[in-house]
Structure formats: C-alpha cells, structure tokens
Design an enzyme around this catalytic site. Structure first.
Site, PDB file in Angstrom:
ATOM      1  N   ASP A 141       0.841  -1.186   0.000  1.00 52.68           N
ATOM      2  CA  ASP A 141       0.000   0.000   0.000  1.00 52.68           C
ATOM      3  C   ASP A 141       0.885   1.248   0.000  1.00 52.68           C
ATOM      4  O   ASP A 141       1.970   1.228  -0.600  1.00 52.68           O
ATOM      5  CB  ASP A 141      -0.905  -0.032   1.242  1.00 52.68           C
ATOM      6  CG  ASP A 141      -2.260   0.598   1.002  1.00 52.68           C
ATOM      7  OD1 ASP A 141      -2.314   1.830   0.868  1.00 52.68           O
ATOM      8  OD2 ASP A 141      -3.259  -0.140   0.953  1.00 52.68           O
TER       9      ASP A 141
ATOM     10  N   SER B 227     -11.425  -1.191  -0.032  1.00 51.03           N
ATOM     11  CA  SER B 227     -10.097  -1.191   0.595  1.00 51.03           C
ATOM     12  C   SER B 227     -10.190  -1.507   2.077  1.00 51.03           C
ATOM     13  O   SER B 227      -9.307  -2.142   2.649  1.00 51.03           O
ATOM     14  CB  SER B 227      -9.426   0.173   0.432  1.00 51.03           C
ATOM     15  OG  SER B 227      -8.887   0.336  -0.845  1.00 51.03           O
TER      16      SER B 227
ATOM     17  N   ASN C 169     -14.292  -0.099  -6.246  1.00 50.37           N
ATOM     18  CA  ASN C 169     -15.361   0.815  -5.863  1.00 50.37           C
ATOM     19  C   ASN C 169     -16.061   1.394  -7.088  1.00 50.37           C
ATOM     20  O   ASN C 169     -16.532   2.528  -7.070  1.00 50.37           O
ATOM     21  CB  ASN C 169     -14.797   1.975  -5.025  1.00 50.37           C
ATOM     22  CG  ASN C 169     -14.230   1.476  -3.711  1.00 50.37           C
ATOM     23  OD1 ASN C 169     -14.637   0.446  -3.206  1.00 50.37           O
ATOM     24  ND2 ASN C 169     -13.282   2.215  -3.157  1.00 50.37           N
TER      25      ASN C 169
ATOM     26  N   HIS D 283      -3.668   5.911   3.724  1.00 46.12           N
ATOM     27  CA  HIS D 283      -4.432   4.727   3.330  1.00 46.12           C
ATOM     28  C   HIS D 283      -3.834   3.442   3.907  1.00 46.12           C
ATOM     29  O   HIS D 283      -4.543   2.614   4.500  1.00 46.12           O
ATOM     30  CB  HIS D 283      -4.488   4.662   1.805  1.00 46.12           C
ATOM     31  CG  HIS D 283      -5.395   3.593   1.270  1.00 46.12           C
ATOM     32  ND1 HIS D 283      -4.953   2.330   0.990  1.00 46.12           N
ATOM     33  CD2 HIS D 283      -6.710   3.621   0.957  1.00 46.12           C
ATOM     34  CE1 HIS D 283      -5.962   1.609   0.513  1.00 46.12           C
ATOM     35  NE2 HIS D 283      -7.045   2.360   0.483  1.00 46.12           N
TER      36      HIS D 283
END
Length: 634
Positions: free
Chosen positions: A120, A320, A244, A153
């Site tokens: 990430d 996520s 998404n 994130h």
C-alpha cells in the site's frame, strides 16, 4: 466525539525519471519465456530499471518502436506498458461490524506468528496503536522516508488488521500478527506495474504469509498476473479489493484487477445492515464480502487534519477497508491451522461465510460475509483423543459422539490431512517431538480441533526424518523387525537395494528360517547374511535364480524384479492387461506388475510409465513391501 476522515479522490501518476521528456522513453515490462536475454536487451539499448527473477522479467525504459520490435522475438512472451494502480477509498463514515469474533476466540487467537504484508502507501511505524515488524519501499522515485506512510491509506488498512490491544484507539482482528509495510504506492496513492511486482517479489523472498492489496486497475496485467500466480504457488495468500466502481443495480460484471485473478481472494464491501455498499464491484469473481462502510482505524497524524482533532484515527469507506478484515480472519485461521494449504484456508473462509442475498454464491456477495468460527475452543462433550506412545509408533484412541460426521488428523510438518474411520489410529515415526491436530466435523458442518503433543524416543536414524515421503513405511518395517539399520546408524534410503537385501526383507515378512546355511546357488556362500532366507525362498518357490545356478546376491534389483518378488510373496495375480507405455507382454514381470497395480500397491509414474528396468532404492522397495503388508499404506 469521533471524527470523520475523508480521503480525496486520487489520480494515478507514473513518476517520470530525469531526461524522459527529452528522450521520449516510456516505461515497459518485458516478460521472457525462460531466462532473461541480456544480450538482446543490450543490443536494443533499453534502459534497465529493475529485474524480477521470479518471473524472468525486467522493467525497462524504451521508445515505442523498440517495444514493437522486441515483442516479435521468440524469447519474449510479452511486452507491456507500465500500468497504473490506485487505492480504493471513498469518503464516508460509520461503524464496525462484528465478524463472529467472540471473546473466547479473541482471547485464544491473535494471529501470533503470522507474517502479513500490507502492499500500500506504507505504514506509520510511529503510531502508538501499531507495531510494525519491518518493511520496504519499492518506489522508483521517492523512498527518502523508507516505508513510512505519507498518505494515510496504508496505515488505515494496517490498523484494521493489527491495531494493538492496548486500551487506546481500536483493536485489530489479528493484533499479534507481524505487520510488514510494503510501500508500493506514493503519497498520492498511485503506483505502477513495476512497483507492485517489486512489492510482491519482496513478500515472497521475505516469507510473508498473507499480502493485503487494497489496490485496483481496469487493465489485465500479464506481468502482475504471472507474479501473483507465482506467489500463490509458493504459499502466499493474496487478498484484493474488488473495486469501488460498482453501480446501484449491481447488474454489471465489474470486479477490477488484480482481484479478478483466480489467485486473489476478491473482497467486496457491505454496510452495518449487511447490505452491499452501492459502489462495491459485482461479478462472478467476487469471493467474499466484509465490513467496508465507515470503518474506524488508524491514520498518521500528518494525514489526520479534517476535524481539528489530530488523534491518529479516522473513518473510511470502500472495498479497501473490507480487504483487511478478510486478511485478519485468514491470519487467525492460519494460526489455528499452520499446515493448511492456500486452498484449504480458502475452503475454510467460504465454508463458514454467512450467506447473504440470494441463496448460495452470487455476484453481489460471493460466498457471503467472512466469519471467524470456533473450530476447537470448546469441543462438545464425548469427543476426545487419547495418545499412546511406543518406539516408532504413536497410537490414538478416537472418542467421538454420534453427531460427528468425520474425523481428520494432521501431523506437524505435513500439509495433508488423513481421514480416520477406525476407533484407533496409528502413526509410524522416528524419534522426535510432534504435534497432532485432530479435526472433528459435526453434522451441522461445524469443525472443532483437538491438539496433542507427543515425544517419541526411538528409533533414530541419521538419514531418515519424518518429512520424507517414505519415512513411515521404513519405520513400519523397522519396528516390525523386517528392516534393520546399518552399523553407522543409518537406513541408507537412497541406496540401491541388492537382491540379497531384498530377499532378507521378504524372508522376514514370510517368516522363513534365517539360519545361515548351504544354498542351491553356487555364488551364495553359507556365511552370507541372507543365505538362509535365499535358500528358504527357493524351497518355498518364491525364487528360481538364474539358469547358470547363480543367484547374484550383490546385483541391484530392478523395478520389474521387485514386482515379481512381491507378487510371488503375496500370491498376487493379474486379471486384466495393464497400460504402461514401457511395459509389454514380452517383458519379464509383465503379469507381476499388473498384479501390483490391481492390488493398489502401485500406480506407476505420472507420465504413464513403470520404468521396469530401473534399479530400485531401499526406500522405494520398503514402500512397496509396506503397502503389500499393510493395506493402510495403499
């Protein structure tokens, strides 16, 4: 008052290298058939950026004409542009959904010892609610902060997985798992094929058990697919965000890559009412869903700027946020079942998922909401396993209630399980310490485990250990007085067996007179250790010897000769023709080989051959003899 954290939409960026505008070079990944052809690359003057030995590929910079030329070479499988990836997140706030993580489960299972890589934007290693065991930055442009998170994130994802149980902030699903930050996305949340490849390759080389990838792209990426498959084959479980980009109707098939690949567990998002988040992708590749709406978790202080209360926590929504819940549950299952394969872990997840939507697997929820099941913390009364240990053997008395559908056992160091149908089950093992895990499956498909640790004091051979596929067969023969060791405390399993040694083993099985004596064969001295067995085998018509009245006791045994000897010893006969490509009716032992196949002692090799003229080792001969003697080995 808890605050909301809104992560802004981020656009993918491929960071340009110095001089790129002037030279008009683009980023590519070249995938080779076998080995990387360095001479070919040098002759075309491509600029090497990185190499991926695991999949024989290189990241390069070159112009479009060179790329179109290279793809025509037979050494090269493909040449692709460096694709873009982005984190999957939206603004949206709210709660935490229970995943059947009862107090009993949470007090007993914490993910301890499971290594999890969060691929990430990095992880804030200074956050008081996180413990980071290590990591790497694989960005080609900026790694001045190592694997520290400069976006937020990655830290949020890491907190869902493993926030420390320390009475502050939140608690992760697997709080004692080992977190590793794989910084493959930059401060904007952007990454490329090459950064993702580098991250997964690092995970493989550093023995990571699970890789959490809350990233997506619309493009089918051959290099990434190849790397993920290689990682999966090596034992790494990869969990990915479905995306998404879903619609309110959910009629589209829009799961994004890499979650779309079969080697990745594709995860969608639901809200606290167990409804699909309207933007969660749908499609046949969707495997599971998890909470992904208003998820409260850790963020770096410098990214916690939206409500004026910089406490290092925030809410986020998206697939996520659903992925790390599945990752955490996997860690708990792997802690319980350390020798389970990737597929066995996935079977646990799908088997125990809570079915949502229409009955059965569907494109909105996959198999359903991921759940953690009590698989052995409180096994019902009337079910127990009682061990008894002797030299070379461990036997277990199996107690089970009427509602037990099946009992399986797995020994430490082995990935496969064995179904137990009898009330007493026995294992043959050399000296050492072992843990046995028994899986009780009940009529309602709930599963419980019982673990038993045992110590076996003998026998001990320097060249035999419990992980060798033939170990239990040789130990079985040894403890039953059929196979003896050598003076150097070894069994010499890989040594070719001689005709005299083979006759000694068969003679002991058939309880022939072992007394050394004269034989009918002129080349067998009465003082030869197996002379008694050889003469006994001749008298009972197990053997004939050669036409020149010799037995040739020091000559190695072929697989065909082994078949004849075993078939004669156990009076096995063949009722039908056999189909090995290298065995015909003209070969000595043709019927004997068929008899061994029909009795379940052998299946031959996977290429359809039997290799009748190949010499057989002591280990292989022991396996055939043990299967003939004891049906449980077939």
């Amino acid at each position: 008052m808890r605050k909301m954290y809104v992560l802004l939409f981020m656009f993918l960026l491929i960071i340009p290298l110095h001089g790129r505008a002037e030279t008009n070079l683009d980023d590519y990944v070249i995938i080779f058939n076998h080995d990387i052809n360095w001479e070919l690359l040098q002759s075309h003057q491509v600029r090497i950026i990185d190499t991926y030995d695991s999949i024989s590929s290189v990241a390069v910079q070159m112009d479009k004409n060179t790329a179109e030329t290279l793809v025509t070479f037979p050494d090269i499988v493909g040449v692709q542009e460096n694709k873009s990836y982005e984190i999957q997140t939206q603004k949206l706030p709210k709660a935490f959904y229970p995943l059947n993580l009862s107090p009993d489960i949470r007090s007993s299972l914490t993910g301890k010892g499971i290594r999890i890589g969060v691929l990430d934007t990095g992880i804030d290693s200074k956050h008081p609610d996180l413990k980071v065991s290590g990591g790497v930055c694989v960005l080609q442009a900026d790694c001045t902060m190592a694997y520290m998170d400069d976006n937020g994130h990655g830290t949020h994802v890491a907190g869902v997985i493993a926030s420390v149980n320390n009475d502050i902030g939140s608690v992760g699903v697997a709080p004692q798992s080992e977190l590793f930050a794989i910084k493959a996305l930059d401060s904007t949340g952007g990454g490329t094929t090459t950064t993702i490849l580098s991250g997964i390759e690092w995970a493989m080389k550093n023995n990571i058990d699970i890789v959490n990838m809350s990233i997506t792209t619309k493009d089918n990426d051959l290099a990434l697919k190849t790397m993920i498959e290689r990682a999966y084959q090596s034992g790494v479980l990869i969990v990915g965000a479905a995306g998404n980009n879903g619609t309110a109707s959910g009629t589209e098939d829009n799961v994004l890559y890499p979650a779309k690949y079969t080697s990745v567990i594709a995860v969608g998002a639901i809200n606290d009412k167990e409804q699909r988040v309207s933007t969660s992708a749908t499609g046949k590749e969707l495997e599971l869903v998890a909470p992904g709406y208003n998820i409260y978790s850790t963020v770096p202080l410098n990214a916690d700027i939206f409500d004026g209360n910089r406490d290092g926590y925030a809410y986020m929504t998206g697939t996520s946020m659903a992925v790390p819940y599945v990752t955490g549950i996997i860690a708990l299952y792997k802690e319980q079942f350390p020798f389970y394969t990737n597929q066995q872990i996935r079977d646990l997840l799908t088997m125990h998922a809570k079915d949502l939507g229409i009955e059965g697997e569907d494109s909105h929820f996959g198999y359903g909401l991921v759940q953690m099941k009590d698989l052995g913390l409180n096994i019902p009364e009337g079910n127990d396993v009682i061990p008894e240990v002797n030299n070379g053997t461990v036997s277990f008395e199996i107690e089970k209630s009427e509602n037990v559908k099946k009992v399986e056992v797995q020994r430490s160091g082995q990935s496969e399980t064995t179904t137990i149908n009898e009330e007493k089950w026995m294992d043959y093992i050399p000296s050492g310490n072992y843990e046995y895990t028994f899986y009780y499956t009940f009529d309602n498909n709930s599963t419980y485990i019982i673990k038993r640790q045992v110590h076996v004091s003998s026998p001990s051979f320097y060249d035999l250990d419990y992980q060798q596929w033939f170990s239990k067969h040789m130990i079985y023969l040894n403890v039953n007085g059929i196979l003896n060791g050598f003076k150097d405390s070894g069994l010499h399993p890989y040594q070719n067996i001689t005709r005299g040694e083979a006759l000694a083993l068969v003679g002991r099985v058939k309880e022939l007179d072992p007394t050394m004596r004269e034989t009918v064969f002129k080349d067998v001295d009465p003082s030869y250790f197996a002379s008694g067995y050889i003469q006994g085998a001749y008298e009972t018509k197990l053997i004939k010897g050669f036409s020149d009245f010799t037995f040739r006791p020091s000559q190695f045994v072929t697989r065909a000769e082994m078949a004849i000897l075993v078939a004669n010893a156990y009076q096995l006969e063949s009722q039908r023709s056999i189909r090995f490509t290298d065995v015909s009716e003209n070969i000595a032992g043709y019927k004997a080989i068929g008899a061994l196949v029909e009795s379940g002692i052998t299946k031959g090799f996977s290429d359809g051959t039997f290799k009748p003229h190949r010499y057989i080792t002591r280990a292989e001969f022991s396996v055939f003899l043990a299967r003939a003697e004891e049906p449980k080995f077939k």
